[in-house]
Design an enzyme around this catalytic site. Sequence first.
Site, PDB file in Angstrom:
ATOM      1  N   SER A  42       0.799  -1.225   0.000  1.00 58.88           N
ATOM      2  CA  SER A  42       0.000   0.000   0.000  1.00 58.88           C
ATOM      3  C   SER A  42       0.829   1.271   0.000  1.00 58.88           C
ATOM      4  CB  SER A  42      -0.937   0.008   1.215  1.00 58.88           C
ATOM      5  OG  SER A  42      -0.218  -0.239   2.412  1.00 58.88           O
ATOM      6  N   ASP A 321      -2.906   7.862   8.411  1.00 57.08           N
ATOM      7  CA  ASP A 321      -3.722   6.826   9.041  1.00 57.08           C
ATOM      8  C   ASP A 321      -2.803   5.917   9.851  1.00 57.08           C
ATOM      9  OD1 ASP A 321      -2.506   5.047   7.265  1.00 57.08           O
ATOM     10  OD2 ASP A 321      -4.272   4.771   6.006  1.00 57.08           O
ATOM     11  N   HIS A 324       0.177   4.667   7.239  1.00 58.76           N
ATOM     12  CA  HIS A 324       0.690   5.397   6.082  1.00 58.76           C
ATOM     13  C   HIS A 324       0.919   6.864   6.417  1.00 58.76           C
ATOM     14  CE1 HIS A 324      -1.835   1.987   4.668  1.00 58.76           C
ATOM     15  NE2 HIS A 324      -0.749   1.752   3.948  1.00 58.76           N
TER      16      HIS A 324
END
Length: 390
Positions: A42, A321, A324
């Site tokens: 991600s 978050d 990240h």
Amino acid sequence: MAVDSSLASVLGVLLVFTLLHNPNTVVGQSIPKVALFTFGDSNFDAGNKQNLTTVNVAQGFWPYGKSRDNPNGKFSDGFIAPDFVAKFMEIPIPIPPVLRPDVNISRGASFAVADATLLGAPVESLTLNQQIRKFNQLKEANWNDDFIKGSVFMIYVGANDYLNFTKNNPDADASAQQAFVTSVTNKLRSDITLLYNSGATKFMIQTLAPLGCLPIVRQDYRTGEENCYEPLNNLAKLHNEKIGPMLNELAATASGFQFTVFDFYNVILRRIQSKTISLSYRFLKTNVSCCGVGTHDAYGCGLPNVHSKLCEYQRSYLFFDGRHNTEKAQEMFGHLLFGADPNVIQPMNVRELVMYPVGEPMREVWLPTTSSTFQAKHASSPFGRGFQYY
């Protein structure tokens, strides 16, 4: 005449060295028109997860993309580090998610997918090996061999392997941990070799972050705000210790193989070590998330069934978050990747990697940053410290 010629040669070498190692000197350089390809999880996902699953992905909705008013599947409030690297490489179009239909992949693509692993079969994701096979499916129709050889391949993967391992094996002893690290890094080597055999020659491998310091990990393992979950940090360190030597060996045995290693572990650690240090990087909050719920505001950002909190000013946060980073941090990482000195990325930065002649054997090797050899080699450098304190 001989003296003049020798002096000119010395000055020429110094000029080239200055251009390569001074990150503030970019005007007038001709960046080759090559591509940027990203692989992994991600952190480098440009929106592929959205196109691989039938459920709504939180990163496709507000507040993701808030800083750009564009929630497009990236795990940030705006751009991610590869976006900035592409800009510095003078690539005029955003690096697109390869799984999104009808995108322009002429100057590269993101093959990274959230939840990617090296081992196993991640749910609604792709392993690194599967991402490389997708690259091979597209290669012949989109890029010629010379173009691929001159392009940069960025990889960040492995975090999910260790997060899953720790969750499923909470009582694993040192022997089991070491065996798992060996299996993960052996697979990474195998996949990098597959990508090299597919035509890639220029690699940027990013070390794992201190996984035990991620806000979601602190929250899940109830470490408090000041402490990290050290078992995960130890796994990340064991993994990272194997990366440089592995790439040194590949460069010595695989013709034309060129690489650099971005010390992401210490880049993050320096920004969370203490409030005084983090303030020097202009972050007010480094141990909790900007968006989410829980003790560290680390869960549920963007999920429609979670009333997550959103900080007032995301640029003061290191993490957007639970896992990240904010766009501000991502921009810092982009600068470090492209122009920092060997305390951060070595044996060369991405700009040097792009400029390095294709097929030319590497003249430097990766060295542990704590080694006396490395410290002595760079302590007397006449050039600026670059972006290691950016």
